[in-house]
Design a protein around this motif. Structure first.
Motif, short mmCIF file in Angstrom:
data_model
loop_
_atom_site.label_atom_id
_atom_site.label_comp_id
_atom_site.label_asym_id
_atom_site.label_seq_id
_atom_site.Cartn_x
_atom_site.Cartn_y
_atom_site.Cartn_z
N UNK A 7 0.83 -1.20 0.00
CA UNK A 7 0.00 0.00 0.00
C UNK A 7 0.87 1.25 0.00
N UNK A 8 0.32 2.35 -0.48
CA UNK A 8 1.13 3.54 -0.74
C UNK A 8 1.71 4.17 0.52
N UNK A 9 1.18 3.87 1.67
CA UNK A 9 1.80 4.29 2.92
C UNK A 9 1.56 3.22 3.98
N UNK B 148 -5.26 13.22 8.74
CA UNK B 148 -6.24 12.78 7.75
C UNK B 148 -6.58 13.92 6.79
N UNK B 149 -6.70 13.60 5.50
CA UNK B 149 -6.96 14.66 4.51
C UNK B 149 -8.37 15.22 4.63
N UNK B 150 -9.34 14.37 4.98
CA UNK B 150 -10.72 14.82 5.07
C UNK B 150 -11.47 14.79 3.76
N UNK B 151 -10.80 14.40 2.68
CA UNK B 151 -11.40 14.48 1.34
C UNK B 151 -11.51 13.13 0.62
N UNK C 219 -6.41 7.43 3.00
CA UNK C 219 -5.64 6.77 1.95
C UNK C 219 -4.41 7.56 1.52
N UNK C 220 -4.38 8.85 1.86
CA UNK C 220 -3.30 9.70 1.33
C UNK C 220 -2.05 9.71 2.21
N UNK C 221 -2.19 9.34 3.47
CA UNK C 221 -1.02 9.15 4.31
C UNK C 221 -0.26 10.41 4.67
N UNK C 222 -0.94 11.54 4.80
CA UNK C 222 -0.28 12.78 5.19
C UNK C 222 -0.04 12.84 6.69
N UNK C 223 0.31 14.04 7.15
CA UNK C 223 0.57 14.22 8.58
C UNK C 223 -0.70 14.00 9.39
N UNK D 251 -16.32 13.04 16.63
CA UNK D 251 -15.19 12.51 15.89
C UNK D 251 -13.92 13.22 16.37
N UNK D 252 -13.00 12.50 17.02
CA UNK D 252 -11.81 13.14 17.56
C UNK D 252 -10.69 13.33 16.54
N UNK D 253 -10.96 12.97 15.29
CA UNK D 253 -9.94 12.99 14.25
C UNK D 253 -9.64 14.41 13.77
N UNK D 254 -8.36 14.69 13.57
CA UNK D 254 -7.96 15.96 12.95
C UNK D 254 -7.94 15.77 11.44
#
Length: 229
Positions: free
Chosen positions: A36-38, A192-195, A186-190, A213-216
């Motif tokens: 997987x990509x990350x 979550x992308x949210x998109x 899925x994008x694996x940034x610092x 939702x505690x997610x940033x």
């Protein structure tokens, strides 16, 4: 029921791991590096095993994943934004991924005397992922019954296969799952992308479950347009 849980590190499989630990006998978590990509999600799966004080097994099948080309999850293909109900999300399908993972997990489970393999496929996956649908899971369990005939009986435990993702969020909140310790994007940034499809679905699930939702998220409001809220 002695159960081995397939855990990606995402909210669904981490919730399932906590459910099994509470209601059955959790003998371990198994994750897969399929190229997987990350790899961020795998760190969260390992952390879940540590929290639940159970064995963690990471299986490297990247050489197999390299042959399952064409997916945005494994190739240099842009991950689309939007809701899973959109046709564009089919680019995130990795052909036969669940079937391959389940086959390996069943071998491990049988070797360890487990009575079940648990996977967190759910109703929201049905539109886009053929190896998450009830017809697949039921047929796979039948196939494995024949494959392991005389070696023991291992059930396929899929408590969410007929339920929407918000039901998973609701159950996890009741179980006290710390969703800050899960990774979906899925994008694996610092953060979550949210998109992407899985971020949108995650955010929508908490909304429908009536929980926080505690997610940033890098884009915390995109889900509203994607879900027409």
């Amino acid at each position: 029921m002695k159960t081995l849980v397939i855990c990606s590190g995402g909210m669904d499989s981490v919730t399932l791991a906590h459910k099994v630990a509470r209601e059955h006998e959790l003998i371990g978590l198994v994750s897969f590096d399929y190229g997987q990509r990350h790899k961020k999600e795998l760190d969260f799966a390992r952390a879940c095993a540590d929290d639940l004080k159970t064995e963690y097994v990471l299986i490297d099948i990247a050489h197999i994943g390299a042959q399952l080309t064409g997916s945005a999850l494994t190739d240099d293909v842009e991950v689309p934004d939007g809701h899973y109900a959109e046709e564009s999300m089919r680019i995130t399908v990795v052909p036969n991924r669940n079937a391959i993972m389940l086959t390996i997990a069943y071998g491990i489970a049988s070797a360890r005397g487990a009575e079940a393999v648990a996977t967190a496929v759910h109703g929201g996956d049905h539109f886009i992922y053929p190896d998450c649908r009830p017809a697949f899971t039921e047929s796979f369990e039948t196939m494995q019954r024949h494959a392991l005939d005389g070696l023991g009986e291992v059930k396929l435990y899929t408590p969410y296969v007929h339920k929407p993702k918000d039901a998973i969020a609701a159950e996890g909140l009741k179980l006290g799952v710390d969703y800050r310790k899960t990774w979906s994007c899925y994008k694996g940034g610092a953060i979550h992308c949210g998109r992407c499809g899985t971020c949108v679905e995650r955010r929508e699930a908490f909304h429908l479950a009536g929980g926080i939702d505690p997610t940033d998220y890098a884009d915390p409001d995109f889900w509203k347009a994607a879900c027409d809220v």
